[in-house]
Design a protein around this motif. Structure first.
Motif, mmCIF file in Angstrom:
data_model
loop_
_atom_site.group_PDB
_atom_site.id
_atom_site.type_symbol
_atom_site.label_atom_id
_atom_site.label_comp_id
_atom_site.label_asym_id
_atom_site.label_seq_id
_atom_site.Cartn_x
_atom_site.Cartn_y
_atom_site.Cartn_z
ATOM 1 N N UNK A 1 0.860 -1.202 0.000
ATOM 2 C CA UNK A 1 0.000 0.000 0.000
ATOM 3 C C UNK A 1 0.887 1.240 0.000
ATOM 4 N N UNK A 2 0.492 2.240 -0.765
ATOM 5 C CA UNK A 2 1.204 3.533 -0.739
ATOM 6 C C UNK A 2 0.170 4.646 -0.649
ATOM 7 N N UNK A 3 0.217 5.394 0.449
ATOM 8 C CA UNK A 3 -0.715 6.523 0.627
ATOM 9 C C UNK A 3 0.067 7.821 0.473
ATOM 10 N N UNK A 4 -0.247 8.562 -0.581
ATOM 11 C CA UNK A 4 0.506 9.793 -0.903
ATOM 12 C C UNK A 4 -0.294 11.033 -0.517
ATOM 13 N N UNK B 1 3.009 -5.028 3.030
ATOM 14 C CA UNK B 1 3.717 -3.907 3.661
ATOM 15 C C UNK B 1 2.986 -2.625 3.274
ATOM 16 N N UNK B 2 3.425 -1.511 3.874
ATOM 17 C CA UNK B 2 2.799 -0.225 3.536
ATOM 18 C C UNK B 2 3.819 0.901 3.621
ATOM 19 N N UNK B 3 3.604 1.882 2.759
ATOM 20 C CA UNK B 3 4.398 3.115 2.756
ATOM 21 C C UNK B 3 3.431 4.285 2.830
ATOM 22 N N UNK B 4 3.771 5.263 3.656
ATOM 23 C CA UNK B 4 2.975 6.493 3.671
ATOM 24 C C UNK B 4 3.888 7.667 3.347
ATOM 25 N N UNK B 5 3.321 8.689 2.720
ATOM 26 C CA UNK B 5 4.043 9.953 2.623
ATOM 27 C C UNK B 5 4.222 10.461 4.042
#
Lengths: 468, 468
Positions: free
Chosen positions: B158-161, B194-198
């Motif tokens: 997941x990527x939340x920008x 996994x996850x990435x956030x701004x």
């Protein structure tokens, strides 16, 4: 009779030269000046230069000399130049040393244990995976270290906390960079186990600035492992030392020098319509340091010179416009030297050369390095850029790092001098990324280069003493 | 007869309240106001607050909750408070969960291979040393992720920008921070790996901002490994995705959750000369994130409240001034909860409380949360600070994170609101270092707190409804 001073004033005020810059020696027709103006207007409306940097930094990213990433950058550049309609697009390969970064950590171990932000200097030796730990000995500048007798820092870590001055013209760099080049070798002479320098840069953020050390020459001993500290970390170490107790630091640097690799200069041309053998060279470098994505150093230059040449192509220029995207600049001007060697027999045909390698700030000055007798003609090119904020500069232009060897061989150069006040905030750091570039500033750069390229290709003169 | 509106205007213009703030309800004598002014003048001339932050950030540096470094910070705080003449200096220990950072790397593996700057969120699970590699699925905000059906992102990252708005009062944080708290658990629900956030922050520099995830409650499943990207890296990932090909990222995060450790709240007092049982609490938190040296978060607060209380000590205040340097704030207000529990039976004696935990920017507003009937009295305290640029604020003060539990228990609080426009440029990054603090801004903060502490200790009133 009028006093002489007043007479001179009147002559000056009334002269066409005073009214129109170098109008007395105006080498350009109204038509040519109108075309140059139109090119600048077009450039200011175009995002092409900006889009080229966007593409390079996004699709390739970091591109250290000799790595697979730099090879991908060449593939990108060849495809891009072809897509933009350049002719004779090619890669001119050359061998390059290959040094790659490894682990890089440091920490104060006593009396105030905490990590420090560092980065290895290009070409640094390794501490081995277990690192070294030793007492810090601090100096205010490189000269203080150079003044020490041989063997006088046995078992210590040298720390040079010399700041760099922020200047518009980048003149603070030359002074500050000496310690990056030679501290590692001073360390050997003095018996030190490692060295730390305050980053050669102006940022107050917590980024360490990398950069190449002086290359070894035959028979020289490798330097001690050497890294740059970010400015806040250099301050922190200095504050720790001021408290009076011995300060010990542990450093782990595991860079490697690998077998020599390959780099290359990527070239694209607009073949001249009347004097195809005569070359106006505009350059930038394609490689970057590995920490950032090489946006201001030197993706910006790649975008600026390519977009400007692309605009001029539509005017069917008389001379050949050669865009050279140099490889392996950062690691010691390896591409610059290869270019000079590979084109040695043709350098007399290089009429004028300029490199864009000082970021993406606005151009504020047009500097030349031409024969004294051609100065007015050269300045007339710069005068065409007055409307976009470019003033006249001295006849001592540097031209750019990748022109070092061709300049030494007599090729006349100009510098379209960019505002570098903030350049060394980003230079050689992880923070050199695309978002730092202002598209309006980029467009102004492209405008100035377009005017330069066009007028240099049109002018009925050479810039050497021994012309035509 | 005058029109009603004009009449009201005249009344307002001519009233002493309009001329002198809350003069009608002025609870302070001329003498008291003169003393408050003198304290502010002294504070503006003093570097004590600044020197305290310098000492903490240099001699201790990063001090993550539950670590040996936080324990050293408590030793430092106890010694410092004693040296500054505080009484009843002590540590009030409590247990704290212990999570420590490990390796944290990420890179786009295709189609544009290059590293990304990330940092693990506090409490993140580990990917194991081999990491995970998967395709990125991007979302503009957390709500878009929450709207997805269970299991719909199987095997993805997941990527939340979602960006954060820069505001003076910090109101952009509450909106942006939700994704930091819950994305890891959404990842479990959706089947992501996994996850990435701004980063929750406003910096355009290449720093990823860490920060605590929501804590697990009994029986909950651990979240997926989750990290923050720096803003330039979030931009880079978004640009890569916009080109249309699947983008794959490899992440390696190896943080560890260790057995629970110990933290503590460090307390020092100036015992009241007339009402020693009545407490004016001023707080800050002693712990910091591990990446920077905790200068603006919250070394500044430690310096501000300590220096201000120290100044007021010379005035022999009527009530007890209690400085509380909370432990383990960053990892979930653990010290705040421990304080409320440990002092539960004495909270009725807490007359007024304030925490400085919003950096080192100037105070521009005095906010209160007191009983409606005491509002004018409370505002009179703020009015004393008008000359140093502090205006009146609403009666909805937050008081500070470490006052969450005591506020909920009914303790009246005030907020000496700092200018936070730049605070989230540094917050939870390696760049939160001492050099970012302006000594003049610090001194203004100390001045405002000194006036607050003194007047709060003198005022012949309580701030609850059920007073005296």
């Amino acid at each position: 009779m009028l006093p002489r001073s007043l007479l001179l004033t009147l002559i000056f005020v009334l002269s066409p030269a005073a009214l129109c810059g170098s109008a007395l020696a105006q080498p350009f027709s109204e038509n040519q000046l109108t075309t140059a103006q139109r090119l600048m207007d077009q450039a200011l409306e175009s995002d092409l230069g900006y889009e080229i940097v966007e593409s390079l930094t996004t699709e390739v990213g970091p591109r250290l000399a000799g790595t697979e990433a730099e090879s991908r950058a060449r593939d990108w550049a060849i495809a891009m130049l072809k897509a933009q309609g350049f002719e004779n697009v090619r890669n001119e390969p050359f061998p390059v040393p290959l040094w790659v970064r490894g682990v890089e950590t440091a920490a104060i171990t006593s009396p105030y244990p905490q990590p420090l932000a560092i980065t290895a200097l290009g070409g640094s030796s390794s501490t081995g995976p277990d690192g070294v730990e030793a007492e810090i000995v601090a100096f205010k500048d490189l000269a203080s270290v150079e003044a020490l007798p041989d063997g006088s820092l046995k078992g210590k870590i040298i720390f040079i906390d010399e700041p760099m001055t922020r200047t518009q013209d980048g003149s603070g760099y030359g002074v500050a960079v000496r310690k990056r080049r030679t501290t590692a070798y001073e360390g050997v002479r003095l018996g030190a186990v490692a060295a730390l320098i305050r980053s050669v840069g102006t940022s107050t953020h917590r980024f360490a600035h990398t950069g190449q050390m002086q290359r070894l020459t035959e028979g020289e001993r490798e330097g001690v492992p050497t890294a740059a500290l970010s400015a806040p970390d250099a301050d922190q170490l200095t504050r720790s030392l001021k408290r009076g107790q011995p300060v010990r630091v542990k450093m782990v640097l595991t860079p490697e020098t690998l077998p020599p690799s390959e780099s290359g200069n990527v070239i694209g041309e607009i073949v001249g319509s009347e004097k195809p053998e005569e070359i106006i060279l505009v350059g930038a470098h394609l490689d970057s340091w590995d920490l950032g994505t090489g946006a201001v150093d030197d993706g910006a230059g790649v975008g600026i010179v390519t977009a400007a040449a692309r605009l001029v192509a539509a005017e069917n220029p008389k001379r050949t416009i050669r865009v050279v995207l140099f490889g392996a600049e950062e690691v010691g001007l390896v591409g610059a030297k290869a270019y000079a060697e590979q084109h040695w027999d043709d350098l007399d045909n290089h009429m004028l050369a300029a490199e864009s390698d000082f970021g993406a700030g606005r151009i504020w000055r047009f500097e030349t390095r031409v024969h004294e007798s051609k100065l007015e003609t050269a300045q007339a090119i710069g005068n065409a850029m007055r409307g976009i904020g470019v003033g006249p500069g001295p006849n001592t232009a540097y031209g750019g790092p990748d022109l070092t060897y061709v300049r030494a061989a007599g090729v006349p150069v100009v510098t379209l001098k960019q505002d570098g006040l903030d350049y060394f905030d980003l230079h050689h750091t992880p923070n050199d990324t695309f978002d730092k570039i202002d598209p309006a500033d980029m467009a102004q750069n492209v405008a100035a280069y377009a005017a330069f390229i066009y007028l240099a290709s049109e002018v009925d003169a050479h810039f050497r003493g021994d012309e035509e």
